[in-house]
Design a protein around this motif. Structure first.
Motif, short mmCIF file in Angstrom:
data_model
loop_
_atom_site.label_atom_id
_atom_site.label_comp_id
_atom_site.label_asym_id
_atom_site.label_seq_id
_atom_site.Cartn_x
_atom_site.Cartn_y
_atom_site.Cartn_z
N GLU A 143 -79.24 36.62 21.95
CA GLU A 143 -77.53 37.38 21.49
C GLU A 143 -77.75 38.64 22.22
O GLU A 143 -76.94 39.23 22.58
CB GLU A 143 -77.37 37.84 20.16
CG GLU A 143 -77.35 36.53 18.99
CD GLU A 143 -77.17 37.07 17.86
OE1 GLU A 143 -76.63 36.66 16.85
OE2 GLU A 143 -77.68 38.13 17.86
N ASP A 277 -78.31 31.40 31.94
CA ASP A 277 -77.96 31.78 30.93
C ASP A 277 -77.06 30.75 29.41
O ASP A 277 -77.98 29.95 29.34
CB ASP A 277 -76.53 32.65 31.57
CG ASP A 277 -75.73 32.92 32.72
OD1 ASP A 277 -77.32 34.10 33.14
OD2 ASP A 277 -75.42 33.18 33.38
N HIS A 278 -76.95 31.87 28.32
CA HIS A 278 -76.45 30.53 27.35
C HIS A 278 -75.16 30.34 27.72
O HIS A 278 -74.54 31.51 28.55
CB HIS A 278 -76.63 32.49 25.79
CG HIS A 278 -76.13 31.87 24.72
ND1 HIS A 278 -74.97 31.02 24.95
CD2 HIS A 278 -76.88 31.45 24.13
CE1 HIS A 278 -74.67 30.76 23.55
NE2 HIS A 278 -76.32 30.28 22.95
N PRO A 279 -75.15 29.84 27.61
CA PRO A 279 -73.38 29.23 28.31
C PRO A 279 -73.01 30.39 27.94
O PRO A 279 -71.39 30.28 28.80
CB PRO A 279 -73.32 28.15 27.15
CG PRO A 279 -74.34 27.38 26.23
CD PRO A 279 -75.85 28.54 26.51
N ARG A 280 -72.58 31.15 26.76
CA ARG A 280 -71.65 32.25 26.23
C ARG A 280 -71.34 32.78 27.56
O ARG A 280 -70.91 34.12 26.90
CB ARG A 280 -71.06 31.26 25.09
CG ARG A 280 -70.09 30.66 24.72
CD ARG A 280 -69.65 30.33 23.27
NE ARG A 280 -71.01 29.91 22.04
CZ ARG A 280 -71.38 30.68 20.68
NH1 ARG A 280 -70.32 31.18 20.70
NH2 ARG A 280 -72.04 30.06 20.48
N TRP A 281 -72.58 33.28 27.22
CA TRP A 281 -73.02 35.08 27.86
C TRP A 281 -74.24 34.84 29.07
O TRP A 281 -75.32 33.98 28.95
CB TRP A 281 -73.09 35.92 26.59
CG TRP A 281 -74.50 35.47 25.55
CD1 TRP A 281 -75.90 35.87 26.25
CD2 TRP A 281 -74.49 34.70 24.46
NE1 TRP A 281 -76.88 35.31 24.92
CE2 TRP A 281 -75.77 35.07 24.13
CE3 TRP A 281 -73.21 33.98 24.42
CZ2 TRP A 281 -75.91 34.26 22.79
CZ3 TRP A 281 -73.63 33.66 22.63
CH2 TRP A 281 -74.69 33.73 21.92
N SER A 282 -74.22 36.16 29.09
CA SER A 282 -75.12 36.40 30.56
C SER A 282 -76.21 37.01 29.66
O SER A 282 -76.74 37.85 29.28
CB SER A 282 -74.97 37.54 31.40
OG SER A 282 -76.37 37.30 32.29
#
Lengths: 320, 220
Positions: A143, A277-282
């Motif tokens: 996270e 990246d995570h698909p929803r955040w860098s």
């Protein structure tokens, strides 16, 4: 008792100033550790037999680049009240609030699969004779936050050597306790229970990979994975499976819980990688808990010198 | 004599003040907690105060959106028509909290790195959704003054402000999408919005039925 001359004492064994000022609390904690010491399970980290070179290397001081940022230890209070442990709830404060009732003694670990000595081991037997060492590791959560935690534990490879993997073994699968009575989060279907994680055998046998039984010189608190958890410092935190009840050696890549839950977001390898990246955040930067500014995330969480060779020839964008 | 003439006006002022202060209270409280966290004191924002205030401002915006949309049903249910003028205030507070949410994301989470804001918003669909929801709010906030209502005319103004429903849908999508795994909170909020929308649907259907009936009676 061993009496040492001053110049025999490695710097890692000298009590840090903060702990010296806090010595009353330390003495209190040391008292409660007596039991652990007697069973040979826990050694106060500040006096541990860890080779100082290990700590410094593991801490990545060589790696931090031109402008090193300080890697101060996360306060104990923070590391024990800000946890991801969905078996006790999905909020960060849930595990410290709900994990208190978990019974961690007696505890046994099933070792099965491709090993010479499959058995159900009492935890004390599994670790008997292995001296816990202290390792100060960065912990990078997927996270994009991080901490620095002094763990107490034994290298997983020493435990594996004890059960003797067969030549055909290529992976290690770990399973968390499944007991909805003690783990209220398991009464809901947030994740498919029980939690499972896995490592390639060479990752599991890497000297940095720990089976932790304590932290900050104390026994592991329940919310941090007592009585036995995995610590793989170059991978995202969710690989560090907690409350381990089963270790299985296999020849096939095991399925892992987060990968099953969202394969596009959480890979099997889950190596810390600022370039993927995570698909929803860098994942390029992270916030050290307790700081306001973000700091750059290091490849392999700063342990590249030690572990990058495990992945030579692999496309880490595909095998993320 | 003078007191009876003043009393309703005074009461109106007091009600206005009470609703205004209640709406501003979350902002004051969050500001205070952020100040505590900034000075490394413990706060209700948790161990990761940036995430804490990001989530708190976003959730407060959603709450105010629900409150804004609840004004009309509550009026219709209770006949408390004195509530009507406060819908605009609640809507503007919603815009304020949504803007605070965006500002926290920009200033604290991405540290005012404009390039990163652009790439992040383009790369992450749930951020696009949230940003579009906020963009839709801008013309609504700008046309919230009495002068603008007069210039647009009640009918056009009403039609424009129907965009609030789109904001609610996009806002909830953004909320669901931002969750890692546990969607309990967005689910609870979406139930509230479903109820608010359903009420409007039923009322519209009743109105249409009421409008059709006299025609039928005349034909018979």
């Amino acid at each position: 008792m061993l009496i040492r001359r001053p110049d025999d004492i490695p710097s890692a064994e000298i009590t840090p100033e903060g702990v010296y000022h806090d010595r009353r609390r330390f003495l209190g904690a040391a008292g409660t550790l007596g039991l652990g010491l007697a069973t040979g399970l826990v050694t106060p980290g500040l006096l541990s037999a860890c080779a100082p070179g290990d700590v410094r290397e593991a801490n990545g001081e060589v790696e931090r680049g031109a402008q090193p940022l300080p890697d101060d230890r996360t306060p104990y209070e923070t590391a024990t009240t800000y946890n991801n442990y969905y078996e006790f709830g999905t909020d960060k404060e849930d595990p410290s609030a709900n994990a208190g009732a978990l019974r961690t003694r007696p505890w046994s670990v099933v070792v099965e699969g491709l090993v010479k000595r499959p058995a159900t081991y009492a935890l004390d037997d599994l670790l008997k004779g292995l001296t816990p060492i202290e390792r100060v590791y960065r912990m990078r959560c997927v996270e994009a936050w991080s901490m620095v935690i002094p763990w107490l534990g034994v290298p997983l490879r020493d435990v594996l050597a004890r059960v003797e993997p067969l030549p055909s073994a290529r992976f290690v699968e770990f399973t968390t306790l499944y007991d909805p009575k003690q783990m209220p989060g398991q009464r809901g279907g947030v994740l498919p229970w029980p939690y499972k994680e896995g490592l390639r055998l060479d990752e599991a046998q890497h000297p940095l990979t720990l089976l932790a039984t304590g932290m900050y010189g104390k026994a592991l608190p329940n919310q941090n994975g007592a009585p036995l958890r995995l610590v793989v410092p170059w991978k995202y935190g969710f690989k560090g499976i907690k409350a381990i009840v089963k270790i299985r050696l296999t020849d096939k890549q095991p399925r892992t819980t987060w990968n099953d839950a969202a394969a596009n977001e959480y890979g099997f390898y889950a190596n810390v990688n600022p370039a993927v990246d995570h698909p929803r955040w860098s994942q390029a930067r992270e916030r050290r808990i307790g700081e306001f500014r973000r700091r750059p995330t290091l490849p392999f969480n700063g342990y590249g010198e030690q572990v990058a060779s495990l992945y030579s020839g692999m496309d880490l964008r595909r095998d993320f | 004599m003078a007191t009876t003439a003043l009393a309703p006006k005074l009461r109106k002022r007091l009600v206005w003040l009470a609703i205004f202060l209640a709406s501003a209270a979350p902002a004051l409280y969050l500001g205070w907690q952020l100040w505590l966290a900034w000075n490394f004191r413990s706060s209700d924002l948790g161990k990761d105060p940036v995430k804490g205030i990001e989530h708190a401002t976003g959730e407060t915006a959603i709450r105010f959106l629900a409150l804004t949309l609840a004004v009309t049903p509550v009026r219709q249910l209770t006949g408390w028509n004195w509530l009507a003028p406060y819908r605009r205030m609640l809507g503007l507070f919603m815009f304020f909290y949504a803007s605070a949410h965006l500002a926290v994301f920009y200033a604290l989470d991405l540290e005012m790195n404009l390039g990163e804001v652009a790439t992040e918003i383009v790369k992450r669909p749930y951020l696009v959704v949230g940003f579009v929801a906020w963009l839709l709010l801008v013309p609504l906030a700008l046309t919230s003054t009495k002068g603008m209502i007069r210039r647009l005319g009640g009918k056009r103004w009403n039609r424009l402000h129907k965009a609030t429903y789109a904001v609610a849908a996009l806002g909830m999508l953004h909320y669901f999408w931002s969750q890692k795994k546990d969607i309990t909170d967005p689910l609870l909020f979406s139930l509230v919005f479903v109820a608010l929308f359903a009420w409007r649907g039923v009322r519209a259907w009743q109105r249409r039925a009421a409008a059709v009936r006299p025609l039928r009676e005349r034909a018979a």
